[in-house]
Scaffold this active site. Structure first.
Site: not given
Length: 141
Positions: A99-101, A103, A128
């Site tokens: 995951c990241c902020q 996608g 997120m």
């Protein structure tokens, strides 16, 4: 049919843009399928994490990670990924959710993990942002 062709001839730029967008969407979807990385939504991620079948890897910068992350997520910043990927070797047979902020960054890391031989890799769709939008818990440290 003649009216449609006349409309298309008068609005050729509109039709060209439509077909360009359609081709881009189809190409993107084909490439995603060929990479072997599936996208999962937050509810699917929760299910996998609760069943202890998955490990969450957060590829955001440490400051972003400290501002709020998923419980038990491992922070492996994108900038350090190539140097630190060996830290994930013990999870090769488990599902690794990246995951990241939003996608986007995590998609490239998920592809790299798949190429590195990880059996099951998933990208958290929406990152997120989708996690917090679903009102799921976030740890702040």
């Amino acid at each position: 049919m003649d009216q449609f062709l006349a409309f298309a001839a008068k609005n050729w730029l509109l039709f060209a843009a439509f077909f360009a967008i359609l081709a881009t969407l189809i190409t993107t979807e084909i490439l995603r399928l060929m990479r072997g990385v599936r996208s999962i939504d937050p509810q699917q991620a929760v299910r996998l994490l609760n069943d202890d079948e998955a490990t969450m890897v957060d590829v955001r910068d440490p400051a972003e990670f400290r501002a709020g992350h998923i419980t038990d997520a491992r922070n492996l910043p994108l900038k350090e990924f190539d140097r630190r990927v060996s830290e994930l070797d013990r999870y090769r047979e488990r599902t690794v959710i990246v995951c990241c902020q939003s996608g986007a960054r995590s998609q490239s890391v998920a592809t790299k993990l798949k190429k590195a031989g990880f059996a099951k890799v998933a990208n958290l769709s929406g990152g997120m942002q989708s996690w917090t939008s679903a009102n799921l818990p976030v740890v702040r440290k």
